[in-house]
Design an enzyme around this catalytic site. Structure first.
Site, PDB file in Angstrom:
ATOM      1  N   ASP A  16     -35.712 -11.554  -4.498  1.00  0.00           N
ATOM      2  CA  ASP A  16     -35.759 -10.327  -5.302  1.00  0.00           C
ATOM      3  C   ASP A  16     -34.922 -10.423  -6.580  1.00  0.00           C
ATOM      4  O   ASP A  16     -33.958 -11.190  -6.650  1.00  0.00           O
ATOM      5  CB  ASP A  16     -35.173  -9.156  -4.500  1.00  0.00           C
ATOM      6  CG  ASP A  16     -36.082  -8.706  -3.372  1.00  0.00           C
ATOM      7  OD1 ASP A  16     -37.002  -9.446  -3.007  1.00  0.00           O
ATOM      8  OD2 ASP A  16     -35.838  -7.602  -2.865  1.00  0.00           O
ATOM      9  N   ASP A  17     -35.280  -9.568  -7.500  1.00  0.00           N
ATOM     10  CA  ASP A  17     -34.456  -9.188  -8.665  1.00  0.00           C
ATOM     11  C   ASP A  17     -34.539 -10.155  -9.849  1.00  0.00           C
ATOM     12  O   ASP A  17     -33.945  -9.908 -10.887  1.00  0.00           O
ATOM     13  CB  ASP A  17     -32.980  -8.964  -8.300  1.00  0.00           C
ATOM     14  CG  ASP A  17     -32.783  -7.828  -7.320  1.00  0.00           C
ATOM     15  OD1 ASP A  17     -33.776  -7.180  -6.949  1.00  0.00           O
ATOM     16  OD2 ASP A  17     -31.634  -7.591  -6.910  1.00  0.00           O
TER      17      ASP A  17
ATOM     18  N   HIS B 233     -41.283  -5.329  -8.120  1.00  0.00           N
ATOM     19  CA  HIS B 233     -39.998  -4.784  -7.656  1.00  0.00           C
ATOM     20  C   HIS B 233     -39.483  -3.743  -8.662  1.00  0.00           C
ATOM     21  O   HIS B 233     -38.292  -3.546  -8.787  1.00  0.00           O
ATOM     22  CB  HIS B 233     -38.998  -5.932  -7.476  1.00  0.00           C
ATOM     23  CG  HIS B 233     -37.761  -5.588  -6.690  1.00  0.00           C
ATOM     24  ND1 HIS B 233     -37.767  -4.800  -5.560  1.00  0.00           N
ATOM     25  CD2 HIS B 233     -36.460  -5.943  -6.865  1.00  0.00           C
ATOM     26  CE1 HIS B 233     -36.528  -4.696  -5.088  1.00  0.00           C
ATOM     27  NE2 HIS B 233     -35.719  -5.371  -5.869  1.00  0.00           N
TER      28      HIS B 233
ATOM     29  N   HIS C  26     -35.327  -1.376 -11.511  1.00  0.00           N
ATOM     30  CA  HIS C  26     -34.608  -1.323 -10.237  1.00  0.00           C
ATOM     31  C   HIS C  26     -33.965   0.038  -9.927  1.00  0.00           C
ATOM     32  O   HIS C  26     -32.830   0.112  -9.447  1.00  0.00           O
ATOM     33  CB  HIS C  26     -33.544  -2.437 -10.215  1.00  0.00           C
ATOM     34  CG  HIS C  26     -33.258  -2.970  -8.843  1.00  0.00           C
ATOM     35  ND1 HIS C  26     -32.307  -2.421  -8.009  1.00  0.00           N
ATOM     36  CD2 HIS C  26     -33.797  -3.997  -8.158  1.00  0.00           C
ATOM     37  CE1 HIS C  26     -32.280  -3.100  -6.874  1.00  0.00           C
ATOM     38  NE2 HIS C  26     -33.165  -4.054  -6.939  1.00  0.00           N
TER      39      HIS C  26
ATOM     40  N   TYR D 103     -33.497  -1.258  -3.210  1.00  0.00           N
ATOM     41  CA  TYR D 103     -32.605  -0.769  -2.143  1.00  0.00           C
ATOM     42  C   TYR D 103     -33.368  -0.476  -0.851  1.00  0.00           C
ATOM     43  O   TYR D 103     -32.812   0.091   0.082  1.00  0.00           O
ATOM     44  CB  TYR D 103     -31.834   0.487  -2.593  1.00  0.00           C
ATOM     45  CG  TYR D 103     -31.301   0.371  -3.999  1.00  0.00           C
ATOM     46  CD1 TYR D 103     -30.212  -0.461  -4.268  1.00  0.00           C
ATOM     47  CD2 TYR D 103     -31.903   1.034  -5.057  1.00  0.00           C
ATOM     48  CE1 TYR D 103     -29.744  -0.614  -5.564  1.00  0.00           C
ATOM     49  CE2 TYR D 103     -31.441   0.887  -6.353  1.00  0.00           C
ATOM     50  CZ  TYR D 103     -30.361   0.066  -6.606  1.00  0.00           C
ATOM     51  OH  TYR D 103     -29.908  -0.083  -7.883  1.00  0.00           O
TER      52      TYR D 103
ATOM     53  N   HIS E 147     -32.007 -13.135  -2.709  1.00  0.00           N
ATOM     54  CA  HIS E 147     -32.014 -12.809  -4.140  1.00  0.00           C
ATOM     55  C   HIS E 147     -31.828 -14.083  -4.957  1.00  0.00           C
ATOM     56  O   HIS E 147     -30.841 -14.801  -4.742  1.00  0.00           O
ATOM     57  CB  HIS E 147     -30.897 -11.809  -4.451  1.00  0.00           C
ATOM     58  CG  HIS E 147     -31.064 -10.507  -3.737  1.00  0.00           C
ATOM     59  ND1 HIS E 147     -30.694 -10.328  -2.421  1.00  0.00           N
ATOM     60  CD2 HIS E 147     -31.593  -9.326  -4.138  1.00  0.00           C
ATOM     61  CE1 HIS E 147     -30.981  -9.090  -2.048  1.00  0.00           C
ATOM     62  NE2 HIS E 147     -31.537  -8.454  -3.071  1.00  0.00           N
TER      63      HIS E 147
HETATM   64 NI    NI Z   1     -33.572  -5.555  -5.599  1.00  0.00          NI
END
Ligand code: NI
Length: 292
Positions: free
Chosen positions: A99-100, A150, A154, A191, A245
């Site tokens: 993620d991210d 995603h 965020h 989250y 991540h």
């Molecule tokens: Ni995230």
């Protein structure tokens, strides 16, 4: 108990505990009681937000909520569920998710390690990072990884209005399509914060399944490769969706050994969409824990 339930690959409920949006990250996964394991599929996903986590939406899920999702490609999953923590599959398959990102240095390093091993992963990319590093996103797609949504920046989606959610989803999908020509079919809420209404909207409005996780190394908190490695390897199970991540150097450092150890244990890595496509029909779900 946790292992037993997770091993069964069954639904877990999460708390949107990370509502303190300054912290980067993802909530604790809480295992549901065994009663939930026999929940009829007609009742839809068992995931729900706690009142504390989403006071504005608590209790809005219709009691007869049935997730018919014609917008979702038939190849993605056999059930009508909108949200997954793990998938009931008949083999030692797991999905690694990152993620991210993309991150300009760390993501290419990770892609190199995946490529060496022929492992396919799923990247829940943040739209504003896609816009900044489109070449890395193109490389993900070119090398067979799943690129998924995603959100753009965020946020905690339950805190946004309908238009805010729409813009987060739309802009990110547009950036992904521009970068690599792929339209995402799964999304992960930042989250893990979501609710039944949002899950249904993701399916009906965007043709996306909501993907949470069943293995969480909490790599945003434990910036230590050995800890991240141990937490993944000790908790992996057939049908697992593993959260990590690709924006933390310690996570990237842990990955080669994670890949090699899980492979040695017999696990096979697939993308999230591939895992969903392997889902067993709900009536075939057994209550017993599969051997693993
Ligand atoms: Ni995230």
């Amino acid at each position: 108990m946790k292992r037993l339930l997770l091993g069964a690959g069954l639904s877990v409920v999460f708390l949107a505990a990370c509502q303190t949006a300054r912290t980067q990250h993802e909530p604790t996964v809480i295992v549901v009681p065994p009663d939930e394991l026999t929940r009829p599929p007609s009742l839809g996903p068992s995931t729900s937000a706690t009142p504390e986590a989403a006071p504005n939406t608590a209790g809005t899920a219709p009691a007869t909520y049935v997730g018919v999702t014609p917008a979702v490609p038939a190849s993605v999953g056999v059930s009508k569920k909108h949200v997954y923590n793990s998938v009931n599959v008949d083999g030692p398959y797991v999905a690694m998710t990152f993620d991210d990102g993309p991150h300009p240095e760390l993501t290419p390093k990770l892609l190199n390690e995946l490529k060496k091993r022929g492992i396919k992963a799923t990247f829940y990319v943040v739209g504003r990072n896609v816009e900044q590093y489109p070449d890395i996103v193109k490389r993900m797609a070119d090398e067979g990884h799943e690129v998924a949504n995603h959100t753009w920046s965020h946020p905690s989606l339950p805190k946004l209005g309908a238009e805010g959610v729409r813009k987060q989803m739309h802009d990110t999908t547009a950036a992904i399509r521009k970068a690599c020509g792929v339209t995402p079919v799964t999304m992960r809420p930042p989250y893990g914060a979501t609710n039944a209404a949002l899950n249904r909207r993701m399916a009906e409005d965007y043709g996306m399944k909501v993907i949470l996780w069943s293995v969480d190394p909490q790599d945003w908190k434990y910036r230590n490769a050995t800890t991240v490695y141990n937490r993944i390897v000790q908790n992996a199970h057939p049908g697992a969706i593993i959260l990590a991540h690709d924006i933390h150097a310690s996570t990237i450092k842990a990955m080669p050994e994670v890949f090699d150890t899980l492979t040695a244990k017999g696990y096979k890595f697939v993308t999230v969409s591939e895992l969903l496509a392997m889902e067993r029909a709900p009536q075939l779900v057994k209550k017993e824990t599969p051997a693993h």
